[in-house]
Design a protein around this motif. Structure first.
Motif, short mmCIF file in Angstrom:
data_model
loop_
_atom_site.label_atom_id
_atom_site.label_comp_id
_atom_site.label_asym_id
_atom_site.label_seq_id
_atom_site.Cartn_x
_atom_site.Cartn_y
_atom_site.Cartn_z
N LYS A 50 0.83 -1.21 0.00
CA LYS A 50 0.00 0.00 0.00
C LYS A 50 0.87 1.26 0.00
CE LYS A 50 -3.68 2.33 2.57
NZ LYS A 50 -3.04 3.64 2.51
N LEU A 51 1.92 1.27 0.81
CA LEU A 51 2.80 2.44 0.86
C LEU A 51 3.53 2.65 -0.46
CD1 LEU A 51 4.17 1.92 4.47
CD2 LEU A 51 2.75 3.84 3.70
N LEU A 52 3.97 1.57 -1.10
CA LEU A 52 4.64 1.70 -2.40
C LEU A 52 3.66 2.16 -3.48
CD1 LEU A 52 6.95 -1.45 -2.34
CD2 LEU A 52 7.59 0.94 -1.93
N ARG A 58 0.79 9.10 -6.05
CA ARG A 58 0.97 10.55 -5.85
C ARG A 58 2.21 11.08 -6.56
NH1 ARG A 58 4.22 11.47 -1.19
NH2 ARG A 58 4.53 9.50 -0.10
N ARG A 59 2.87 10.16 -7.30
CA ARG A 59 4.04 10.52 -8.11
C ARG A 59 5.08 11.24 -7.27
NH1 ARG A 59 3.71 7.04 -11.94
NH2 ARG A 59 4.67 8.21 -13.59
N THR A 80 12.48 8.55 -7.03
CA THR A 80 11.60 7.50 -7.55
C THR A 80 11.83 7.29 -9.04
OG1 THR A 80 9.86 9.15 -7.80
CG2 THR A 80 9.83 7.82 -5.79
N PRO A 81 11.60 6.06 -9.52
CA PRO A 81 11.88 5.74 -10.92
C PRO A 81 11.00 6.49 -11.92
CG PRO A 81 10.89 3.86 -9.82
CD PRO A 81 11.16 4.89 -8.78
#
Length: 86
Positions: A50-52, A58-59, A80-81
């Motif tokens: 869920k956190l990931l 939310r980008r 983040t990728p």
């Protein structure tokens, strides 16, 4: 799960890390123990997922992971990728 000093740890022990995932980008690998994402505790696999997903939804440009490696507990700050540097 117990830490190196015998303390009880909460979180998720990683048996694998997906290619291109925020965890892989951070340099986090299988065999490590994720305790928190952006200050939110990881209680189990469902909460980690869920956190990931929330990071991606939310980008978020960056994420902070609290990781126990078995020898020490470290914070990993990762871009983040999906962040294109903007």
């Amino acid at each position: 799960t117990k830490g190196a000093a015998g303390e009880t740890l909460s979180g998720v022990y990683l048996t694998e890390v997906g290619d291109g995932s925020p965890l892989e980008v951070a340099g986090i690998s299988a065999g490590e123990f994720i305790q928190a994402v952006d200050g939110q505790p990881v209680k189990d696999l469902k909460s980690l997922q869920k956190l990931l997903a929330d990071l991606e939804n939310r980008r978020a440009k960056t994420a902070v992971f609290l990781v126990n490696t078995g020898y020490s507990t470290q914070f990993y700050l990762v871009q983040t990728p999906w962040n294109d540097g903007q």
